[in-house]
Design a protein around this motif. Structure first.
Motif: not given
Ligand SMILES: [Zn+2]
Lengths: 119, 451
Positions: A51-56, A71-72, A74-80, A96-102
């Protein structure tokens, strides 16, 4: 695990991963040359990402792909940070969706180059 | 000598076209009193984005890449090319090539048949066009006829062309008047680094092959940074040849207008060079070169042009892949293979281009692809082992690069990746973004001195 996202690991990411206890979960492709982790994504989180990312999109294996590079990363950052491969990782990213979208909006013109020696 | 040995073919048309005047004094005399016209990029007929620059055609014609074409085609020649893919002198050729201008510019210039026009580029004298004919075209009709359609060319055309096809857009965006006649370069442009060291026009390429003792040479067409799959294509295709594998592997990169998301041309040429610098293919066996051309993406037709260019450069063999120079699904995936193995009668080829009169001599080598086989534990040809493969998809690799993750060396060599990152740092982006596309067409690949 119904849905998942792939986190690719190069040498610099491997260094950051040390001590998280996730080393045993590493999967291998290309004769052991490509290392990766699979992060669990619940049905609900999958819907949120779509819903958030239309290319997904979701591929035939259930992997969620084609999300922005931000997104990718941040995904790694969050894993760590979470030292986990559970759904809380994607939850952390979506917080952090707003930051990522920006950042994603700028991605079509600028992407930070990796910090490696070139010449 | 063994009768099985393959000799280097003559240029297409029998001799190399070379229309470059190097004596500045002579050149200055040639343009004395001529009207001048500054070459303009062809802009997309709807969006205004640059889609072609005719200077690249003038370069490729005058340096002989497109031999035996000598200039902007006359109306009868364009018609023959569209109908039979042949020039008026009988030699086969896939595309119309014309110098097009707007009605306004034509009126302003006031030139007529018999006049010599001095073409300037970036404000400097560049070439002359000796006008033999002036005629009007319908760009839309030209665009449709250039690529074919499902009714006329049912063997290979699957879908009517439209504005999603970049080659169709190039012809659709042509201006409606054509000045036909021979081009002559009167002020040699200097290729800018890094392109200068990859500039091997046909005569120089043939001399370089002689120097290296290359009798047989296989060409690898590229518009991509090489991954290991490409490297294996080159390595293994080179085993073709005659009594011994091909002596040389020529990489010929098509340099021209870019589409967003392509790799930058600088990274493409240096990336291929990194394959030999890194020793994956010995530099003595591998040469990277360029040709200036705004890709028309005409799949079988483009492959014909590629064959012509590389035969002119002195190659004996040419690799063709599935979906060769294709975009979308306008053509059959194997249209290029069909052309080179059976011919495409509706395009004027009842037999392959190597078996028709006034055809080509270069030998096609149709190849599929390489991918990693975890069972054989090697990069394996798609048609060889029957195991499940780990595919090297371009989009997977691009995703990895964009994320800033270094691909393992079984996918992309570290030397090649370093080149990608080098140009990424320079352009702020690993692929062509809008800024790159626009700047490239402003700055072009060459600089010119005063005459
Ligand atoms: Zn196998």
């Amino acid at each position: 695990m119904a849905y998942f996202m792939v986190v690719l690991l190069d040498d610099s990411r491997m260094a950051k991963l040390r001590g998280t206890g996730l080393e045993d979960n590493i999967k291998y492709m290309f004769g052991g040359e490509l290392r990766l982790l699979e992060v669990e994504v619940s049905e609900e989180l999958k819907d949120k990402i779509l819903a958030e990312f239309e290319t997904a999109r979701v591929d035939s294996r259930g992997a969620i792909t084609d999300v922005p590079v931000a997104f990718m990363r941040e995904l790694f950052n969050q894993v760590v940070e979470k030292k986990s491969l559970g759904p809380e990782v994607v939850e952390g990213v979506l917080a952090k969706v707003d930051e990522i979208k920006e950042m994603a909006a700028k991605e079509s013109e600028y992407l930070p180059p990796p910090d490696i020696e070139t010449e | 000598m063994s009768g099985l040995l393959i000799e280097r073919p003559l240029p297409h048309g029998g001799r190399l076209v070379e229309r470059v005047v190097t004596d500045k004094k002579v050149a200055r005399k040639m343009i004395q009193g001529c009207p001048t016209y500054e070459i303009k990029p062809t802009l997309h007929y709807e969006t205004g984005v640059p889609v072609r620059n005719v200077y690249r055609e003038i370069m490729s014609i005058c340096y002989g890449f497109f031999s035996p074409v000598e200039g902007s085609m006359k109306q009868a020649e364009v018609e023959r090319v569209l109908k039979e893919r042949r020039l008026l002198n009988e030699w086969i050729f896939p595309y119309p090539l014309v110098f097009d201008i707007s009605k306004d510019d034509l009126n302003k210039l006031g030139v007529t048949v018999g006049d010599r026009l001095c073409l300037t580029l970036k404000g400097k004298p560049f070439a002359i066009l000796d006008i033999e004919e002036i005629y009007e075209i319908d760009p839309e009709e030209l665009a449709y006829k250039t690529f074919g359609d499902p009714e006329t060319n049912p063997e290979v055309v699957q879908q009517k062309f439209d504005k999603k096809h970049p080659g169709w857009v190039i012809y659709r965006s042509h201006q409606p008047y054509v000045l036909a006649g021979k081009y002559t370069i009167i002020n040699e442009p200097k290729l800018k680094p890094p392109f200068d060291r990859f500039w091997f026009p046909p005569r120089k390429a043939r001399e370089e092959f002689d120097k290296r003792g290359w009798r047989t040479v296989i060409n690898h067409q590229t518009r991509n940074v090489p991954h290991v799959g490409h490297e294996f294509l080159m390595k293994c295709a080179a085993f073709t040849g005659d009594v011994e594998p091909c002596h040389g592997i020529l990489v010929n990169a098509v340099i021209g207008v870019k589409r967003r998301g392509d790799y930058p041309d600088e990274a493409i040429v240096e990336g291929h060079e990194a394959v030999n610098k890194g020793g994956y293919i010995k530099p003595e066996r591998h040469l990277v070169s360029i040709v200036l051309w705004d890709m028309r993406y005409g799949n079988p037709l483009e492959s014909l042009l590629h064959g012509i260019i590389r035969q002119n450069m002195g190659c004996t063999h040419h690799m063709f892949g599935r979906d060769h120079a294709a975009v979308g699904e306008y053509y059959d995936k194997f249209a290029t293979q069909i052309l080179w193995t059976k011919g495409i009668p509706s395009f004027g080829f009842p037999a392959p281009p190597t078996e028709v009169p006034y055809g080509l001599k270069i030998r096609p080598q149709n190849m599929r692809e390489f991918s990693y086989c975890p069972t054989c534990k090697e990069m394996a040809y798609s048609e060889t082992c029957g195991h499940k493969r780990e595919k090297l998809s371009g989009s997977f690799l691009r995703g990895m690069v964009a994320e800033g993750v270094q691909p393992p060396s079984i996918i992309m060599r570290p030397e090649v990746y370093k080149v990608v990152v080098k140009w990424w740092k320079k352009f702020g982006y690993p692929f062509c973004n809008e800024k790159y596309v626009i700047n490239k067409e402003k700055e072009l690949e060459v600089d010119l001195e005063d005459l």
